[in-house]
Design an enzyme around this catalytic site. Sequence first.
Site, PDB file in Angstrom:
ATOM      1  N   HIS A 275      12.299  45.537  -6.921  1.00 42.52           N
ATOM      2  CA  HIS A 275      13.368  44.657  -6.482  1.00 42.52           C
ATOM      3  C   HIS A 275      13.246  43.348  -7.251  1.00 42.52           C
ATOM      4  O   HIS A 275      12.153  42.991  -7.721  1.00 42.52           O
ATOM      5  CB  HIS A 275      13.251  44.358  -4.983  1.00 42.52           C
ATOM      6  N   CYS A 318      17.121  43.958 -10.046  1.00 46.46           N
ATOM      7  CA  CYS A 318      18.308  43.121  -9.935  1.00 46.46           C
ATOM      8  C   CYS A 318      17.984  41.721 -10.412  1.00 46.46           C
ATOM      9  O   CYS A 318      16.838  41.280 -10.392  1.00 46.46           O
ATOM     10  CB  CYS A 318      18.807  43.074  -8.492  1.00 46.46           C
TER      11      CYS A 318
END
Length: 444
Positions: A275, A318
């Site tokens: 992440h 991301c």
Amino acid sequence: MAEATDESAIKIDTLDVEDKLKWCKEILEYGRERFGQLEKSESLTEFINELANQKIISGFNKMSLEKLKVQSEVVEELHRILPSKGWDNFKKAREILYTKFPNFKEEGIWDEDKVDDLPVLSIKYSAANEDLSATGVEHDGAAATSTNDIADVDGMFSSSSRAPAQPTKSEPVKSRSDFSALPSYSMTNRRHKGICLIINNELYDRARAANKDFKDRRGSSKDADSIKELFSKLGFYVEYQKNLTKSKMDKLVDMMVSFQGLNTYSCFVAVFLSHGENECLNCVDGQDKKIDDIINAFKGDNCPALRGIPKWFIIQACRGKDFNYEVNIQHDAPGDDGHDVERQSDRPISIPACADFYISYATAPGYYSFRNINEGSWFINDLCKVLREYAQKEDVNTMMTRVNRNVALGRVVGSEYGYRRQMPCHVNMLTSALYLTNVRQSQI
């Protein structure tokens, strides 16, 4: 070349002195607070006397401990002394502790099984280096909101009401001789071809335990397996680490930078599956690790072993919370600016100002990247496909342009807000062409 073993498979007894020392310190730290709660100083004194009787600590050590009047200082000094006595003596000290204080054994004080695995460079213990000295689409944002979350559905594009756009047929691959004007990095100037470090952050239960809204990255193991297989067949040694906290990430980067065998590799590749947001990777405990800090650690002034050596960082994470929606492109003539484009993030890409780096991001700054829970991420999936087909013929920059095209034009997911796409982004600071093979290989 065989890939590295999982860190959990490495036993403390098989580690070198340096890594055993790290384990001792970590185990002692885990039990520090409880150990310092011994009700009577006599109990601690009795324990120290037995350590001296068993020759685990020296007479001088015992005297220095007896001079301390405050129990917390005694505990602190004992924690300083014990690791220096070696792993075998530490285990003997633990047996004495458990004999005198059975409740410590029940609580797992000084038990390595109660301590999170330290990152250990399995490459240090590999046969390849014995001669060295010493089904839905998700995004990789930290948390999904009610408006941004994409539900798990069967099939990569089943949430779309239409078939994804496909790239047009590519031009025939040119032979390497066509690029002879540009010098290339050598893959044979050092003892080993290359090393590929993979960090796969997949399980975020620790972050959730800290009341942070992180989902597990389902499908990330598929990416990790694909990368391991690809670079192993390319002749790289693969160092695989998974589910790292911020502390572990810091330790691992430091260990890799200072690894004495690093100067035997002709190429360095690091792959991060995690992440992420705001130019940071989200570690599994929810803490952030700046991507710049990782990359800067491998700059020539910090990592002399990799000076002049190509360093490729591949980051599947991301970089914000925006979605890249479709836009219509209308070209009236070559060079005409009369077309609509989506506005990208105003945030500049932060990179170290040094040579011989190539940094591949799964997405542009400020945007989500997508991952299929069964097939892995869009970016890593297409990267592996392109490298399998073209690594014998093309340099990294050309291949990653193919990846850009495949992801940008060949991947799409639909929602009530429109069709969402992804645009990989690369930073090229190489001074020569980077080919992952010097000669054609039979199959990748």
